[in-house]
Design an enzyme around this catalytic site. Structure first.
Site, PDB file in Angstrom:
ATOM      1  N   GLY A  46       0.710  -1.213  -0.051  1.00 31.15           N
ATOM      2  CA  GLY A  46      -0.064   0.067   0.019  1.00 31.15           C
ATOM      3  C   GLY A  46       0.846   1.176  -0.069  1.00 31.15           C
ATOM      4  N   GLY A  51       2.384   5.529   4.743  1.00 32.10           N
ATOM      5  CA  GLY A  51       1.469   6.101   5.742  1.00 32.10           C
ATOM      6  C   GLY A  51       0.318   5.499   5.892  1.00 32.10           C
ATOM      7  N   THR A  52       0.119   4.400   5.350  1.00 29.40           N
ATOM      8  CA  THR A  52      -1.410   3.922   5.371  1.00 29.40           C
ATOM      9  C   THR A  52      -1.629   2.818   6.699  1.00 29.40           C
ATOM     10  OG1 THR A  52      -0.757   2.322   3.995  1.00 29.40           O
ATOM     11  CG2 THR A  52      -2.112   4.122   2.980  1.00 29.40           C
ATOM     12  N   GLY A  53      -0.399   2.467   7.271  1.00 29.08           N
ATOM     13  CA  GLY A  53      -0.539   1.618   8.505  1.00 29.08           C
ATOM     14  C   GLY A  53      -0.018   0.485   8.403  1.00 29.08           C
ATOM     15  N   LYS A  54       0.849   0.158   7.489  1.00 26.07           N
ATOM     16  CA  LYS A  54       1.292  -1.313   7.095  1.00 26.07           C
ATOM     17  C   LYS A  54       2.232  -1.677   8.375  1.00 26.07           C
ATOM     18  CE  LYS A  54       3.405  -0.254   3.306  1.00 26.07           C
ATOM     19  NZ  LYS A  54       2.964   1.135   3.167  1.00 26.07           N
ATOM     20  N   GLU A  89      -6.407  33.250  -9.879  1.00 21.69           N
ATOM     21  CA  GLU A  89      -7.320  32.729  -9.006  1.00 21.69           C
ATOM     22  C   GLU A  89      -8.669  32.626  -9.251  1.00 21.69           C
ATOM     23  OE1 GLU A  89      -6.033  30.249  -7.272  1.00 21.69           O
ATOM     24  OE2 GLU A  89      -3.854  30.841  -7.579  1.00 21.69           O
ATOM     25  N   HIS A 110      -9.823  30.394 -12.025  1.00 23.72           N
ATOM     26  CA  HIS A 110     -10.255  29.133 -11.610  1.00 23.72           C
ATOM     27  C   HIS A 110     -11.580  28.732 -10.881  1.00 23.72           C
ATOM     28  CE1 HIS A 110      -6.092  27.453 -12.321  1.00 23.72           C
ATOM     29  NE2 HIS A 110      -5.496  28.103 -11.379  1.00 23.72           N
TER      30      HIS A 110
END
Length: 640
Positions: free
Chosen positions: A230, A233-236, A454, A457
């Site tokens: 993954g 930073g996803t928690g592996k 801006e 946009h």
């Protein structure tokens, strides 16, 4: 009753040995020459006086330059020699009592010989005196060289002390850290929010080792390994820590880089030692973080030979995981965010039987993650975690932890007693856009150009159905950007061509506004051009959304194309791809220009408000444009 072996944790530090050797050298130097005997330094003339008075019993001459004199018993009772009559322990001093320099050795020898003939002295003797300090100084360079060599070898072996890998002879030992029932690991599955599918998989692995009979009774086999894949930073790694905290079996944890060493054959040796330790403590779990450091596909790098150290390490790992004599009571957990570069032999069933994809959390999982990280914070009453989850699309668990910490720091900076909703919004802005640079020098012309950009946009995105609706625009410089627009995109699992085209048109709205208002363009649209070019290239070469090229993709999910020097299409196709990408971008640019020309007065009005306030919100846009006709309920928040 089994005899329990008492383990002795006392370890000898090698530096103690070096200290003892040095102390012995100095000790021998101190003890040499009868260190406990009290002697005094006198002049040669004083010695001649004692000699003439018959008070000298014998003399030892050392190296023809220095002499030691021993007094007679009668002389020791004389008050003149009171200082040397006794040694430092208070006993009768056996001598030598005096030391002196002899000057010319031939003259002195004649004088001593004459005194002996006259009976004024019993005996004299020439001796060779070994000087320990001189010997030590001569050996000192060799000692220093040996010490430096030992220090370098210990550093290269990657450790200190007497532990595994700490000395040159233990370099092949595994560096894995062991967690067992004696180790206090406080992280459990309760601390892992979201990731329901992944948690279920790893919980089952723990259950396999706790109660294997339940699964093997029907003829099933325990899995050999599970690979956690993954984005960062996803928690592996957090999942693996939770396994260590929950499992009642030994848990060996190490990184893939721990196998890599400058010495040939060390990696394979450490793999063997790791599995040997695990088998001795089986059932056990081995966790290898960042396995791509050692599990990269073999033969993909054209510059590495067949005897590459990394390849031999991988070969040993493959053998240990599924080869002759494999112990089925050892399960291997591994984590990586580069599964595309791993060797196919490592990924096959029988080694890593399960590949668990740990994806970025959705809005429900983000809420759970927020609740975990908000627990230690002093927050305001009634803080809406649903709102916070919706404001952080695409954030990983590590990003959410960073948001909570940043919000607490912002609240403390403002001397607040609790962290409130605005602090979290400011934290998201800080993380996504960067730090505000209010002191950055911006001229009036530049400020107007940024405001028009801006506002362009905002106007285009407000007018298009599939473009994400805007919630905030700022012209305060933030990070590397001079201005920013925040949107609230719809959460989509699949994207259609009209949605991608609307997003591209909104992205080109900034440059189009500059063209409409000033009839010229600037370099301020660099990030917009980069984003829209990537989108157009993806439509043409990856997703097969271009009519000219048809239903074809040049995307390689295995990642092997990066090792090839040739493109997977012809030169003629490359020209078509370039032309279609250019046509896509240019058509959306012209579309944005037309939209802004039709609403030029509103564009100028919005830019004027932006110059005045520097930050405007959705309410200001509704005042100018009215309600957005295709507004729907959106779940998330993003920044451009």
């Amino acid at each position: 009753m089994a005899n329990e072996k008492k383990t002795n944790n006392f370890k000898i530090n090698p530096w103690w040995i070096y200290g003892i050797l040095i102390a012995l050298i100095f000790g021998l130097n101190f003890l040499s020459g009868s260190a406990f005997q009290e002697s005094a330094k006198i002049s040669a003339s004083k010695f001649n006086e004692y000699l003439q008075n018959g008070q000298i019993e014998k003399v030892y001459i050392y190296n023809k330059s220095e002499a030691e004199a021993f007094l007679t018993k009668a002389a020791l009772s004389d008050k003149t020699h009171k200082k040397v009559a006794k040694d430092i322990l208070g006993n009768l001093n056996k001598g030598p009592h005096y030391t002196f320099d002899i000057g010319n050795d031939e003259v002195f020898q004649n004088k001593i010989e004459k005194a002996k003939q006259e009976g004024k002295i019993k005996d004299y003797e020439f001796k060779t005196k070994s000087n320990w300090s001189d010997l030590f100084m001569s050996l000192l360079p060799i000692i220093v060289i040996i010490g430096v060599w030992i220090f370098i070898m210990r550093r290269m072996s990657g450790g200190s002390g007497g532990g595994a890998g700490g000395q040159i002879f233990n370099i092949g030992k595994s560096k894995a850290k062991l967690f067992d029932e004696k180790t206090d690991v406080k992280i459990t599955f309760k601390d892992v929010a979201g990731l329901e599918g992944a948690k279920e998989e790893v919980q089952e692995i723990v259950e396999f080792l706790r109660n294997p009979d339940k699964y093997t009774a029907l003829g099933g086999k325990i899995p050999k390994g599970a690979l956690l894949v993954g984005p960062p930073g996803t928690g592996k790694t957090l999942l693996a820590k939770a396994v260590a905290g929950e499992a009642k079996v030994p848990f060996f944890s190490l990184s893939g880089s721990d196998f890599v060493e400058m010495f040939v054959g060390v990696g394979a040796s450490r793999v063997r030692d790791l599995f040997k330790q695990a088998k001795e403590k089986s059932p056990a779990i081995i966790f290898i973080d960042e396995i791509d450091a050692v599990g990269r596909a073999r033969g993909k790098n054209n510059f590495s030979g067949g005897n590459d150290e990394r390849e031999s390490t991988l070969n040993q790992l493959l053998t240990e995981m599924d080869g002759f004599g494999t112990n089925t009571n050892v399960i291997v957990l591994a984590a990586t965010n580069r599964a595309d570069v791993l060797d196919k032999a490592l990924m096959r069933a029988g080694r890593f039987d399960r590949q668990i994809y740990v994806d970025l959390p959705d809005v429900r999982e983000r809420k759970e993650i927020f609740e975990v990280h908000l627990a230690p914070l002093k927050k305001e009453e009634g803080l809406d975690t649903d709102f916070l989850a919706k404001q952080t699309p695409g954030f990983s668990g590590a990003d959410i932890a960073n948001v909570c910490n940043e919000a607490a720091l912002i609240a403390a900076r403002q001397d607040k007693k609790a962290v409130d909703k605005q602090d979290f919004l400011d934290a998201v802005d800080r993380i996504v856009g960067g730090l505000e640079k209010k002191n950055k020098i911006v001229t009036l012309d530049e400020k107007k150009a940024i405001a028009v950009h801006e506002a362009g946009h905002a106007t285009v995105s407000w007018m298009l159905e599939h473009a994400a609706p805007l919630i905030k625009v700022t012209i305060v410089p933030r990070g590397q950007s001079l201005g920013a627009a925040w949107y609230l995109p719809e959460e989509r699992l699949i994207v259609r061509p009209d949605q991608m085209l609307d997003e591209m048109c909104a992205t080109m709205g900034g440059r189009a506004a500059e063209k409409v208002v000033f009839d010229t363009i600037s370099t301020g649209a660099l990030s917009d051009l980069e984003k829209v070019t990537k989108q157009a290239r993806a439509m043409v070469t990856i997703y097969g959304l271009n009519e000219k090229l048809g239903n074809v993709t040049y995307y390689d999910s295995s990642g092997q194309n990066e090792y090839n020097f040739s493109k997977p299409y012809s030169e003629e196709t490359a020209m078509i791809i370039d032309k279609e990408i250019s046509n896509l971008i240019e058509s959306q640019y012209q579309r944005a220009i037309q939209l802004l020309k039709d609403n030029k007065d509103k564009l100028n009005q919005l830019a004027a408000i932006l110059i005045e306030k520097e930050v405007i919100f959705k309410d200001d846009l509704e005042t100018i444009f009215g309600k957005r006709p295709f507004d729907t309920h959106h779940e998330e928040f993003a920044a451009e």
